[in-house]
Motif scaffolding. Structure first.
Motif, mmCIF file in Angstrom:
data_model
loop_
_atom_site.group_PDB
_atom_site.id
_atom_site.type_symbol
_atom_site.label_atom_id
_atom_site.label_comp_id
_atom_site.label_asym_id
_atom_site.label_seq_id
_atom_site.Cartn_x
_atom_site.Cartn_y
_atom_site.Cartn_z
ATOM 1 N N PRO A 42 3.899 15.773 -0.087
ATOM 2 C CA PRO A 42 4.343 16.445 -1.483
ATOM 3 C C PRO A 42 5.361 15.562 -2.001
ATOM 4 C CG PRO A 42 4.054 17.905 0.355
ATOM 5 C CD PRO A 42 3.900 16.693 0.848
ATOM 6 N N TYR A 43 6.058 14.534 -1.272
ATOM 7 C CA TYR A 43 7.200 13.957 -1.535
ATOM 8 C C TYR A 43 7.072 12.596 -1.804
ATOM 9 C CZ TYR A 43 8.885 18.166 0.778
ATOM 10 O OH TYR A 43 8.875 19.626 1.248
ATOM 11 N N VAL A 44 5.997 12.072 -1.496
ATOM 12 C CA VAL A 44 5.417 10.492 -1.871
ATOM 13 C C VAL A 44 5.313 10.240 -3.034
ATOM 14 C CG1 VAL A 44 3.546 8.996 -1.215
ATOM 15 C CG2 VAL A 44 4.554 10.416 0.460
ATOM 16 N N LYS A 45 6.064 9.449 -3.460
ATOM 17 C CA LYS A 45 6.111 8.613 -5.040
ATOM 18 C C LYS A 45 5.212 7.398 -4.928
ATOM 19 C CE LYS A 45 10.350 11.174 -6.293
ATOM 20 N NZ LYS A 45 10.311 11.940 -5.029
ATOM 21 N N ARG B 222 -3.884 15.109 -5.663
ATOM 22 C CA ARG B 222 -2.852 14.740 -6.174
ATOM 23 C C ARG B 222 -3.035 13.003 -6.851
ATOM 24 N NH1 ARG B 222 2.007 17.353 -3.822
ATOM 25 N NH2 ARG B 222 1.352 19.105 -2.417
ATOM 26 N N LEU C 85 4.752 14.575 4.765
ATOM 27 C CA LEU C 85 5.605 13.953 3.446
ATOM 28 C C LEU C 85 4.818 13.841 2.331
ATOM 29 C CD1 LEU C 85 7.317 11.207 6.000
ATOM 30 C CD2 LEU C 85 8.401 13.467 5.353
#
Length: 238
Positions: free
Chosen positions: A172-175, A195, A170
């Motif tokens: 790439p989708y973690v904010k 990142r 997950l």
């Protein structure tokens, strides 16, 4: 109590339709229609099988059977314990990805770590506003750990994301500024650092062992004996 009656109750508190396509939550073994007691555990292991009394229902987080079984023998995880359950006339229900979404991430974040926030599918988000080192110390204290693996990409954390078990797919989708999850691999750690996302490895077992307490809170009033036993962590530090 009847097995199907228990299944319907579990489906109400955490619908099995919410599970991922690859998952196998629900009734994995349904051989005794009448259940005399319920056991709760993260997984099945020798310790669990030894404590299990005949004519019981075992509810675990992880399914005993993920894929089709082509042969039954004593040297594979699924079939070894399948044989034991059949010998004891015990059924087995798994509450896996459906329970992750509805209960476990929330329970771990709120009850164990003491964070407020909200869940978005598999990820719990919380605004923390603290130094990364301070956050690491807090997690170690709440989880009663002497050591913990981390990846430090920045000094200050405004928002954390939490996924119990193995959640690095997950990333790439973690904010968030920091991601708490388990089963972190080397190249995944490198990716997170690139990142500029901090990582705290809460381990698979360490974050999901609370499944037993989380589920017990919702089923403790059923008119049947419920026993919390839990499996053991296969890893040890030497």
């Amino acid at each position: 109590m009847r097995l199907n009656e228990i299944y319907r109750f579990l489906d109400e508190i955490s619908p099995f339709d919410l599970q991922e396509e690859w998952d196998n939550s629900g009734i994995n073994v349904g051989i005794n229609d009448e259940v005399e007691r319920i056991y709760l555990s993260l997984d099945i292991d020798e310790n669990v099988i030894e404590q299990l009394k005949p004519n019981s229902l075992l509810i675990t987080h992880h399914p005993l059977i993920f894929k089709g079984i082509k042969k039954v023998n004593y040297n594979s995880f699924s079939t070894k314990y399948l044989i034991s359950l059949i010998q004891k006339n015990c059924s087995h229900i798994a509450m896996h990805t459906n329970f992750d979404k509805t209960h476990l991430n929330n329970y771990f974040a709120r009850k164990v770590l003491g964070f407020d926030g909200e869940s978005a599918d598999f990820v719990f988000y919380s605004d923390v506003f603290m130094e990364f080192d301070e956050l690491v110390d807090l997690v170690k204290e709440k989880m009663n750990l002497k050591h913990i693996r981390v990846v430090k990409a920045k000094d200050f954390v405004k928002r954390v994301a939490i996924t119990t078990g193995a959640g690095m797919s997950l990333l790439p989708y973690v904010k968030a500024d920091c991601f708490l999850t388990g089963d972190i691999k080397y190249h995944e750690a490198m990716d997170a650092k690139a990142r500029e996302i901090n990582l705290i490895d809460i381990t698979h077992y360490g974050s999901e062992k609370y499944f037993v307490d989380a589920l017990y809170d919702d089923i403790k009033d059923l008119e049947i004996e419920i026993i919390k036993i839990n499996s053991e962590n296969p890893f040890s530090l030497i």
